[in-house]
Design an enzyme around this catalytic site. Structure first.
Site, PDB file in Angstrom:
ATOM      1  CG  ASN A 165     -56.815  22.399   1.126  1.00  0.00           C
ATOM      2  OD1 ASN A 165     -56.194  22.263   0.377  1.00  0.00           O
ATOM      3  ND2 ASN A 165     -58.017  21.163   0.654  1.00  0.00           N
ATOM      4  CD  GLU A 166     -57.961  19.813  -2.796  1.00  0.00           C
ATOM      5  OE1 GLU A 166     -58.682  19.283  -2.160  1.00  0.00           O
ATOM      6  OE2 GLU A 166     -56.598  18.733  -3.080  1.00  0.00           O
ATOM      7  CD  GLU A 356     -53.240  18.279   0.184  1.00  0.00           C
ATOM      8  OE1 GLU A 356     -54.201  17.536  -0.301  1.00  0.00           O
ATOM      9  OE2 GLU A 356     -53.826  19.074   1.422  1.00  0.00           O
ATOM     10  CD  GLU A 410     -58.729  11.378   2.619  1.00  0.00           C
ATOM     11  OE1 GLU A 410     -57.042  11.916   2.965  1.00  0.00           O
ATOM     12  OE2 GLU A 410     -58.884  12.553   2.426  1.00  0.00           O
TER      13      GLU A 410
END
Ligand code: 8P2
Length: 449
Positions: A165-166, A356, A410
């Site tokens: 992911n990323e 996403e 977050e």
């Protein structure tokens, strides 16, 4: 009656990540992750928030799958906590850790929800970080072994896999900007980390093809942005090209074309002496084609030339008159259409998933027992329509995972930024529907909007 109808079997889903929702940070044999370590360092996360409890999904997963079922989700993207399965990153497996994921996958399938598993969503075992983490080439084989184990144990039921992911965030936020775990600030190291991430992706793809359950699909998720020059000046146009190379092409080209973009490779190797690419690396990467590209899209970038850094000579600007989310991200739905069409054109028509897309808003209004998040509903409406425009242009978009199923941790912002379709009260851990979720349920039912 829906006006914009999506393709039959379009996969409507939602996404989360292990460290952001699970909690149970030290439960049942789980090892420490770099985010367990980082979040406990004073000053690293707003309000001193940590993922120790998060949404307590580790204990409440059945309730959460029930909510997914009520939402009508076709798919659910989640990540596996590497240290929950391998507490030391390698060697002994934690039986209670893999048991949790077996139960979660079975619960999803029993409710007609297709699991999509992200192997790595930033929570590296701290034990591997002690050994250099993603900066040590040895991690490539550690990651391939971790991946091969999961393919073997879960691959009979999980048929959609995402290696990373990323990787841009892993490398640059974690190893150059210092705002993410492990909190390092070394640009040459960050570039070397990108190479180890991409090489480990290729090794995992090869492990999947060789596995006894390798009949599904495997891809990678990249955070991608259209890069728009702030003016038509040559310097701003050059800055936009640099950002496109640094953010997008540096990752897209190796995983989809088997080579690094020449302009960025030259810049990095001449100015940073990084990455070190060993003989056979590029051949391995080129020999590991994937089945789909996952795209995390949040906003487009408007950039101008800047001397703020001797090598990364650009600065992002915030155009006046635009709408912004609670993350101060400009709301640019057309950027999603532009990005998807560009990827289709420049990378030979690949299968694409939006892995996403979503937004943080205050979520401070209630309408009866429901959170009245009209701003998120409008955001999703605009972006679903933007995705539909790309489909009309012939893009092979196969699915859309909204970020996120529920409010969650977050990262450096802690719990103050809410992205969920479902509201979490962090005092009681009560789950509450938002209007955007009720609206999304209708979109899924009608396969359109
Ligand atoms: N920030 N933000 C929201 C969201 C983050 O919560 C995800 O973990 C990342 O994959 C990606 O950055 C996007």
């Amino acid at each position: 009656m829906a006006q914009l109808i999506f393709p039959k079997d379009f996969l409507w889903g939602a996404a989360t990540a292990s460290y952001q929702i699970e909690g149970g940070a030290a439960d049942d044999g789980k090892g420490e992750s770099i985010w367990d370590r980082f979040s406990h360092i004073p000053g690293k996360v707003t309000n001193g928030d940590t993922g120790d409890v998060a949404c307590d999904h580790y204990h409440r997963y059945r309730e959460d799958v029930r909510l997914m079922k009520e939402l009508g989700l076709k798919g659910y993207r989640f990540s596996i906590s590497w240290p929950r399965v391998f507490p030391n990153g390698r060697g002994a497996v934690n039986p209670q850790g893999i048991d949790f994921y077996n139960r979660l996958v079975d619960e999803l399938l029993a409710n007609g929800i297709e699991p999509a598993v992200t192997l790595y969503h930033w929570d590296l075992p701290q034990a591997l970080q002690e050994n250099g983490g993603w900066g040590n080439r040895a991690i490539v084989d550690d990651f391939a072994a971790y991946a091969a184990y999961l393919f073997d144990v879960l691959g009979d039921r999980v048929k959609k896999w995402i290696t990373h992911n990323e990787p841009w965030v892993v490398a640059f936020a974690g190893h150059f900007q210092g705002r993410h775990a492990p909190g390092l600030t070394d640009l040459p190291l960050a570039v070397q980390v990108t190479h180890h991430l991409i090489l480990s992706h290729a090794k995992a793809v090869q492990a999947y093809r060789a596995s006894k359950h390798g009949d599904g699909q495997i891809g990678i998720t990249l955070n991608l942005y259209p890069s728009v020059p702030a003016s038509d000046s040559e310097s701003d146009r050059a800055a936009a090209t640099l950002v496109d190379g640094h953010n997008n092409r540096w990752f897209l080209d190796p995983v989809l074309k088997g080579e690094y973009p020449a302009d960025i490779l030259r810049l990095y190797q001449e100015r940073l002496n990084s990455p070190v690419i060993e003989p056979g690396d590029m051949e391995c990467i080129a020999a590991s084609p994937m089945d789909f590209l996952g795209i995390n899209y949040y906003f487009q970038k408007v950039v101008k030339h800047s001397e703020v850094h001797p090598i990364l000579q650009f600065e992002e600007i915030k155009p006046e008159g635009s709408e912004y989310t609670a993350m101060n991200w400009e709301i640019t739905p057309q950027g999603l259409t532009d990005l998807l069409v560009r990827l289709d054109r420049d990378y030979h028509h690949p299968d694409l998933y939006i892995t996403e897309n979503g937004a943080a808003f205050k979520d401070d209004r209630r309408d009866g027992g429901v959170v009245d998040d009209q701003d998120r509903l409008k955001f999703l409406q605009q972006h679903f329509a933007a995705a539909h425009r790309a489909l009309e242009a012939g893009v092979k978009l196969k699915g859309y995972y909204v970020w996120s199923l529920m409010d969650n941790f977050e990262w450096a912002h802690g719990y103050g930024k809410r992205f969920g379709l479902i509201y979490i009260d962090y005092q009681t851990l009560e789950r509450t529907w938002k209007k955007s979720a009720l609206w999304y349920r209708e979109v899924i039912r009608d396969n359109g909007l």
